[in-house]
Design an enzyme around this catalytic site. Structure first.
Site, mmCIF file in Angstrom:
data_model
loop_
_atom_site.group_PDB
_atom_site.id
_atom_site.type_symbol
_atom_site.label_atom_id
_atom_site.label_comp_id
_atom_site.label_asym_id
_atom_site.label_seq_id
_atom_site.Cartn_x
_atom_site.Cartn_y
_atom_site.Cartn_z
ATOM 1 N N GLU A 118 0.842 -1.193 0.000
ATOM 2 C CA GLU A 118 0.000 0.000 0.000
ATOM 3 C C GLU A 118 0.883 1.251 0.000
ATOM 4 O OE1 GLU A 118 -2.718 -0.271 3.470
ATOM 5 O OE2 GLU A 118 -1.910 -2.312 3.573
ATOM 6 N N LYS A 120 2.267 4.673 1.258
ATOM 7 C CA LYS A 120 2.335 5.240 2.606
ATOM 8 C C LYS A 120 1.899 6.702 2.545
ATOM 9 C CE LYS A 120 5.408 5.625 6.616
ATOM 10 N NZ LYS A 120 5.183 7.074 6.864
ATOM 11 N N ASP A 122 0.903 10.433 3.438
ATOM 12 C CA ASP A 122 1.537 11.406 4.332
ATOM 13 C C ASP A 122 0.445 12.244 4.988
ATOM 14 O OD1 ASP A 122 3.494 12.699 5.667
ATOM 15 O OD2 ASP A 122 4.221 13.884 3.971
ATOM 16 N N TYR A 230 -6.247 1.430 6.451
ATOM 17 C CA TYR A 230 -5.139 0.541 6.112
ATOM 18 C C TYR A 230 -5.029 -0.679 7.018
ATOM 19 C CZ TYR A 230 -2.688 3.383 9.680
ATOM 20 O OH TYR A 230 -2.325 4.053 10.824
ATOM 21 N N LYS A 319 10.926 3.622 2.237
ATOM 22 C CA LYS A 319 10.817 5.052 1.974
ATOM 23 C C LYS A 319 11.364 5.392 0.590
ATOM 24 C CE LYS A 319 9.451 7.407 5.343
ATOM 25 N NZ LYS A 319 10.235 7.894 6.383
ATOM 26 N N CYS A 413 19.201 46.079 -15.234
ATOM 27 C CA CYS A 413 19.274 44.718 -15.747
ATOM 28 C C CYS A 413 20.679 44.156 -15.557
ATOM 29 C CB CYS A 413 18.902 44.705 -17.226
ATOM 30 S SG CYS A 413 19.130 43.102 -18.028
ATOM 31 N N CYS A 416 22.124 43.741 -19.506
ATOM 32 C CA CYS A 416 22.375 44.870 -20.421
ATOM 33 C C CYS A 416 22.469 46.209 -19.729
ATOM 34 C CB CYS A 416 21.293 44.915 -21.499
ATOM 35 S SG CYS A 416 19.657 45.410 -20.880
ATOM 36 N N CYS A 443 13.105 44.034 -17.406
ATOM 37 C CA CYS A 443 14.122 44.853 -18.059
ATOM 38 C C CYS A 443 13.465 45.503 -19.270
ATOM 39 C CB CYS A 443 15.296 43.973 -18.494
ATOM 40 S SG CYS A 443 16.359 44.729 -19.747
ATOM 41 N N CYS A 449 18.749 43.762 -25.225
ATOM 42 C CA CYS A 449 19.248 42.972 -24.099
ATOM 43 C C CYS A 449 19.558 41.566 -24.615
ATOM 44 C CB CYS A 449 18.195 42.912 -22.996
ATOM 45 S SG CYS A 449 18.627 41.819 -21.620
#
Length: 787
Positions: A118, A120, A122, A230, A319, A413, A416, A443, A449
């Protein structure tokens, strides 16, 4: 054996740290470290106590399950302890677990041994007690022996039945499971928190725990929580099946949710295969999991294996690689994107997280930096889930030394040197605009640029845009760096000799690239629109603009309100398109490209479905008059019959109009007093006339019927096609009227499957969706073309 002082001190530190983390995790619901660091501390303490048994004490975290629960709820003593599980962190740990089980069972172990698997989840472990089929109590796991009574809160969860379905359940039945928050619900909850200027939750587990600990059950009821069982605990006055998996199926028949990914496998190899399979789909699941729980399936064998101090010998949690880790934010650098957006990027001390070594993370924008309160030098929690770009989710402020520095947006910037300006958000409605500051800084250097120019060119030549083969990111950077290209049109001015100047280019490769650029001069209108890089205009929107407006000139002229009559184009996107097309710099770029011989294919007139399609009523509604909805617009259109008559309307005329409210009358009169509103109305009608969309225009008779036999159907393409690319197959289907989706569902009409087809093919077969291989698909295309 004498106990080294350093070992004793380390064990004491570990015990103290683990207890503190337990308190933060179980009592405060405010963990200070990711699970991966907690697991490392716990494993280190277990190892020390294994090497030095005299270290073991009754109050060691290894000899108990957790911390005393919060005292905000009544205590519940568990009739059977809710123990935790030992962890496996790799294949060797898993193999050792299976080997231990087989050795302890000896001849009792059937070959091969069956394991129930199954995901796990969280979330928060809970116990539900049913008596005579009725829910009488719900409790948290707490420290495994004593939990908290959360019955009133749990009763609000739709996934928890208050009365079991069917019959045959034991007189007393304890169901154990996990209460968790799905990802979509978590995102909605955090969006609401941000909108209310409240602190968002760090992760779904935290959100679930906090939701269950609300003293007001009405708050819990509003949270998107789910329960999944579970296992079972106490069973009295009845019996259950003799395997774990069968028990869960029985619980499911009584109305309790179980995980759809649950499966029974055989032996270590079966466990490995299941782990690999679920790890691959982990990021597509609608909820967070951090591993897989493997349990010996037969309950008589579970009983024979028994327990150690804090965990059963018959189960283990394998895990996944940690998705969160702690590292130091060394600095923040600023990158410049295709549209000039200045994006902060975190430079990190390298850390292994989510299966890879991470040294950079996204910070999105300056508002995100402010929300996190992050500073250069901070210890931070970094999260990486699958292919998602790593991101900083938490700052560990209690670890600050005082040397950390604030992060500020650059005024110029970084590429540039041009000015950096903060964007403005324009909210439009009821004929008015509200302007506020946006989260993005840009910018203003445009194509001057180099960063913007490079990113714009990479997008322009990409596969779904101009599709210039051989002109990848590295070659674009070389051309921009040598100043051979200063705009997209400069690509078409290049000669073979220009490519010979670049590293890695010989005569043949230079000629090939020159020819590829030349060939791209002939391009479909939709691809060219997409290649321009208009903000908010993706591949689908570009295709809709080309199909409905029919020509680039129509797109360049289109009023934003006219664009909103096109499918899936809202007012904000319409303004983005209009502003882009009216911008002097962008107009120059488009004119320059056309001057270089770009030939747009499939240009035509306005789509037949739009010709003569916009009525006066629709125009009135689009002008967004305060107080005027559909009924009012219909009344105005029926009475005045022409826009100019409406614009000359008097208060007396409007007062005499039936089905026209005072609020609507005042709203229209106010609009008529605004010259800019009147000018907009006239301009929109003139464009409707020019485009042939006006109600007075007669639809043109098409030269030939456009056949769209797949109109209204949804198709999916998967696997590798050999006679054409998947993009080409998609374009053929779209031209025939089909919608092409990326996922299979019950609404899918057909699936085109090439070699290498995987889960989509399996799902199509499961749902009974027709499947065509490439040969059958090509044959069908020929039949449609001939008909």
């Amino acid at each position: 054996m004498n106990l080294p002082e350093s070992v004793s001190a380390r064990a004491e530190y570990l015990r103290s740290a683990i207890e503190q983390h337990n308190y933060r995790y179980y009592v405060l619901d405010d963990p200070s470290v990711p699970d991966s660091e907690y697991d490392r501390l716990f494993q280190e303490l277990k190892q020390l106590e294994s090497e030095y048994p005299e270290l073991v004490s009754a109050d060691s975290p290894t000899q108990r399950v957790g911390k005393k629960p919060d005292t905000g709820f009544a205590e519940v003593a568990h009739e059977q302890p809710m123990l935790s599980l030992d962890n496996a962190f790799g294949e060797e740990d898993m193999a050792a677990f299976v080997r231990r089980v087989q050795e302890r069972l000896g001849t009792a172990a059937a070959a091969p041994l069956a394991f129930a698997c199954e995901p796990k989840l969280d979330g928060l472990a809970v116990s539900l007690l049913y008596e005579q089929g009725l829910l009488v109590r719900a409790a948290t796991r707490g420290d495994g022996y004593t939990g908290e009574d959360i019955t009133l809160n749990v009763r609000t969860l739709p996934s928890v039945p208050l009365r079991l379905m069917g019959s045959g359940w034991p007189q007393r039945l304890e169901v154990r499971g996990e209460i968790y928050m799905p990802r979509a619900g978590f995102e909605r909850l955090n969006e609401q928190a941000r909108a209310a200027d409240e602190k968002p939750f760090v992760n779904p587990r935290n959100a679930a725990a906090g939701s269950l600990r609300q003293l007001d059950p009405a708050i819990t009821a509003r949270r998107p929580l789910e329960f999944c069982c579970y296992s079972t605990g106490v069973v009295e006055g009845g019996s259950l099946p003799e395997t774990h998996a069968a028990r869960l199926q029985q619980l499911h028949a009584w109305g309790l949710k179980i995980n759809a990914e649950m499966r029974v496998v055989e032996g270590l190899e079966g466990c490995r295969d299941y782990y690999t399979e679920l790890a691959a789909k982990r990021d597509q699941l609608p909820y967070d999991i951090d591993g897989i729980v493997f349990k010996v399936d037969r309950l008589d064998l579970q009983q024979q294996l028994g327990y150690v101090a804090r965990a059963p010998r018959w189960a283990i949690a394998h895990k996944f690689p940690a998705q969160e880790e702690i590292t130091r934010l060394k600095a923040v650098e600023f990158q410049v994107g295709r549209t000039g957006a200045i994006t902060p990027v975190a430079r990190l001390e390298p850390v292994f997280v989510g299966g890879v070594t991470v040294s950079n993370a996204t910070l999105h924008n300056m508002d995100e930096i402010a929300r996190l309160g992050v500073r250069a030098g901070d210890q931070v929690v970094v999260r990486r889930a699958g292919d998602v770009i790593p991101q900083i989710v938490q700052v560990l402020e209690d670890r600050r030394s005082g040397d950390e520095t604030e992060i500020a947006i650059p005024t110029h910037c970084p590429v540039c040197g041009s000015d950096v300006e903060r964007t403005r958000l324009v909210k439009r409605g009821k004929g008015r605009e509200q302007v506020s500051e946006g989260a993005i800084y840009r910018c203003v250097g445009r194509l001057a640029c180099q960063a913007q120019l490079t990113q714009a060119l990479i997008h322009f030549v990409s596969r779904k845009a101009m599709d210039i083969d051989g002109l990848g990111e590295k070659n674009i950077e070389l051309l921009v760096g040598r100043e051979l290209v200063r705009s997209p049109a400069d690509l078409y001015r290049l000669r073979v000799d220009d490519f010979l100047q670049l590293e890695g280019f010989a005569q043949l490769s230079s000629e090939n690239l020159y020819n590829a650029i030349a060939d791209s001069r002939t391009v479909d209108l939709s691809r060219f629109i997409y290649a321009l890089g208009i903000p908010e205009v993706g591949e689908g929107t570009a295709r809709a603009l080309a199909a409905k407006l029919g020509s680039l000139q129509h797109l360049r002229e289109a009023h934003p309100l006219l664009l909103t009559w096109l499918p899936d184009i809202g007012l904000e996107v319409a303004h983005e398109i209009h502003n882009f097309m009216q911008d002097e710099h962008n107009c120059q770029v488009i004119d320059d490209l056309l001057a270089q011989g770009i030939s747009l294919q499939h240009e035509a007139g306005i789509a037949p479905a739009l010709q003569g399609s916009i009525s006066l009523e629709m125009l009135i509604l689009r002008l967004d008059i305060p107080g005027v909805a559909k009924t009012g617009a219909q009344a105005l259109a029926n009475h005045f019959e022409a826009l100019e008559s409406l614009l000359a309307a008097t208060e007396a005329q409007l007062s005499a109009l039936p089905k026209f409210s005072k609020k609507a009358r005042e709203g229209l009169l106010a609009c008529l007093q605004r010259p800019e509103w009147v000018a907009t109305a006239r301009a929109l009608e003139q464009q409707l006339l020019a485009f042939g969309m006006h109600w007075s225009c007669e639809p043109e008779t098409p030269a030939g019927d456009v056949q769209q036999p797949l109109l209204g159907q949804t198709w999916v393409i998967t696997g590798t096609l050999e006679q054409m690319t998947r993009d080409q197959a998609k374009e053929r289907l779209l031209a025939l009227g089909a919608k092409v989706s990326g996922s299979v569902s019950g609404k899918t009409h057909a699936l085109v499957a090439g070699p290498g087809a995987g889960s989509k093919l399996a799902k199509a077969e499961q749902l009974g969706v027709p499947v065509l291989d490439e040969a059958a698909f090509l044959q069908q295309l020929q039949q449609w073309s001939a008909s």
